[in-house]
Design an enzyme around this catalytic site. Sequence first.
Site, PDB file in Angstrom:
ATOM      1  N   ASP A 139     -14.432  -9.039  10.993  1.00  0.00           N
ATOM      2  CA  ASP A 139     -14.831  -7.713  11.455  1.00  0.00           C
ATOM      3  C   ASP A 139     -16.310  -7.798  11.844  1.00  0.00           C
ATOM      4  OD1 ASP A 139     -14.895  -5.053  12.115  1.00  0.00           O
ATOM      5  OD2 ASP A 139     -13.944  -4.356  10.282  1.00  0.00           O
TER       6      ASP A 139
HETATM    7  C1  BGC Z   1     -14.454  -1.848  12.539  1.00  0.00           C
HETATM    8  C2  BGC Z   1     -13.238  -2.458  13.186  1.00  0.00           C
HETATM    9  C3  BGC Z   1     -13.441  -2.585  14.676  1.00  0.00           C
HETATM   10  C4  BGC Z   1     -14.703  -3.366  14.948  1.00  0.00           C
HETATM   11  C5  BGC Z   1     -14.962  -3.605  16.416  1.00  0.00           C
HETATM   12  C6  BGC Z   1     -15.755  -2.481  12.999  1.00  0.00           C
HETATM   13  O1  BGC Z   1     -16.839  -1.731  12.599  1.00  0.00           O
HETATM   14  O2  BGC Z   1     -14.335  -1.959  11.132  1.00  0.00           O
HETATM   15  O3  BGC Z   1     -12.102  -1.685  12.888  1.00  0.00           O
HETATM   16  O4  BGC Z   1     -12.338  -3.202  15.255  1.00  0.00           O
HETATM   17  O5  BGC Z   1     -15.796  -2.664  14.395  1.00  0.00           O
HETATM   18  O6  BGC Z   1     -15.303  -2.459  17.076  1.00  0.00           O
END
Ligand code: BGC
Length: 786
Positions: free
Chosen positions: A310
């Site tokens: 993530d």
């Molecule tokens: C979130 C994810 C997301 C990623 C990319 C993160 O902050 O937890 O769910 O896919 O950002 O945008």
Amino acid sequence: MKTRIYLLAICCLFLSSVSAQKSNKKKSKAVAEVATPVLPSGKALYFKNDPAMDRFITDLMAKMTLDEKIGQLNLPSSGDFVTGEAKNSDIGKKVEEGKVGGLFNIKGVAKIRDIQKVAVEKSRLKIPMIFGMDVVHGYETTFPIPLGLASSWDMNLIEQSAKIAAQEATADGICWTFSPMVDVSRDPRWGRVAEGSGEDVYLGSQIAKAMVHGYQGNSLADKNTMMSCVKHYALYGAVEAGRDYNTVDMGRLRMYNDYLPTYKAAVDAGVGSVMASFNEVDGIPATANRWLQTEVLRNQWGFGGFVVTDFTGINEIVNHGLGDLQHVSALALKAGIDMDMVGEGFLTTLKKSLNEGKITQADIDQAVRRILEAKYRLGLFSDPYKYCDLNRPKTEVYNQQNRSVARSIASQSVVLMKNANEVLPLKQTGTVAVIGPLGDNPENMPGTWSVAARHKEAISLLKGLKETMGDKVNFVYAKGSNFEYDAELESRSAMFGKNSYRDTRPVAEIIKEALEVAKKADVIVAALGEASEMSGECSSRSDISVPQSQKDLLVELKKLGKPIVLVLFTGRPLVLNQEKEIADAILNVWFPGSEAGYAISDVLFGKVNPSGKLPMTFPRSVGQVPLYYNYKSTGRPEKDEDKFEKFKSVYLDIPNSPLYPFGYGLSYTTFNYSDISLSSSKLQGNQTLKASVTLTNTGKYDGAEVVQLYIRDLVGSITRPIKELKGFQKIMLKVGESKTVTFDITPESLKFYNSDLKYDWESGDFEIKIGGNSNDLKTATINWTK
Ligand code: BGC
């Protein structure tokens, strides 16, 4: 020339397998009748052995330098430069140097084409990039938030929403979505429940499959399909105290039985990639957790795609306290992480770690291969511009056809929670007062994680009502209150362009105006609840009520003595005791997406009879949380959920029962369930039990009902939940019509992970329960021996 012919041959191979699969595809059954489509086995579909691919990647990797290999593992966020600037941007330079494997947060096919051009024309080996985005519930056409989609309990519609999202996103250059989010959660304080399918592992698993199939279709090589990324692996929905990014601590039995199966369902459906979660699991952050990322995911489940972190997931391991960036980057790679989102831990430290013997060349090669395989399967080596047709967006994005489907899905996702004196459906005459901060606010309609949505163009409730009803009904409107009294608190949920249109006049003046407007009406539609960013990432709440400013407005409206319909917007279960008392009807619309106002109007005025059911329990008090339907019996269970009894497992101050149970939802019509009839009450071995009820529409409207099957294992080698959802069917009935609804039950539905983490079933007595929600069920008992 040789390579061209080679690539052409590969392309043909892909195309022939695609058409073969297409012709094999079973026709999906009617929407209203069966909620669970039969999907082809995903892993076999997307992860076929492909010697040509293996040879191609081996050859390519032989040409790659160490830096180029590490570059493939790097996933920056684009910063969204303007077309033509790609080459000059920092990212453009990195792409040219072969230091970028993919990009996300970039919207617009022209921009994507521009940067892809740099990759395939300027970088030494011309390796195409993948482009990702959080296409979570639609693209520009947005569908209800995932918790709303889940409320439809209609797998065909959910799959269709993902298919349309894939069509629009791929038309605009995106080939990889960070969806579905399948984190089971029993804690409505956690804002991210809005992004998932609620509290139940069975329902969540069905939805996970439907979404993966919707995005990936029958082949990743099609130009309308994109690679799905299931997230957040794993257990993210169980963060302590519902506070985002917090610690998770859970025993293996609970993991295996209640939380891991949704991710596994996505893997079984053939998901192309997995995103590691922010939280720790057994004391090791998921991003560095080898047991999770390799032992369970790959060795136990046979996952064949790649794993991405993530956002800055690797860097955050430093804060978790496992060492410096070099050390934690090596841990992550060793754990089984293949791609590093944003943090550049891999880019900046892996070479050093390799030189120091902390990781091996094989560790790096394995990750590189998995990413190149994904690019290959997407068809990018055959045509890097496959998703870069500048003409596609003109007709394929946000078109009338997609928007009509979104309207229909939104109307299938609303949940009618109260309807006293049949105040709904509304009469198509007279004056309706629309009052509340969500009454005419387009930007807040799509809901959280709607990055590609056209927020300003979304259909507000007032607009939708006026346009659908024309001159038949007179609509008057006043805002009546701000989202919150506290401007600072309100501003925290007015982000990402989601305007709250704060009214700075004194509170008394705002309410007075609303009362004047409402006085003129025959009925009041109070549009209240959460602003859309009050749920979603980093939107945990300790108090899950409707904010006080809106409660006060509702109390004042009640004094007018007119019928009140509460149209509730929310991204999570709320505590609604007062609202349940005051409002004559409650229609929970979640956040319905770009067509919100039309869809809500369709339901309010009876064009669509609501059939949604709650995918998550609504508590009476936040003090009951975690509250979920499939709990286990204590040694001192209460006899009556609603009565206090000393020395039983109860509260002094409130009953144990929820305000609204899992699976709950009313219709404008009524349904009667007969007792259960069984094909046999004594079964053996691999037999199939047929359990049936007769469902009758006893009310005044045609309507659909989600018939739910639960099973209780009465005696086990470990304690078992008091009931577990094991099946459901959405049945459409005309007024007065009856249908026999039958569930085929096999021992597969009796299986669970036992103390040895073996997935098996045990002989004994079971209760079969069928009904319209988890608290209102007919029961029959059977005995099943091995
Ligand atoms: C979130 C994810 C997301 C990623 C990319 C993160 O902050 O937890 O769910 O896919 O950002 O945008």
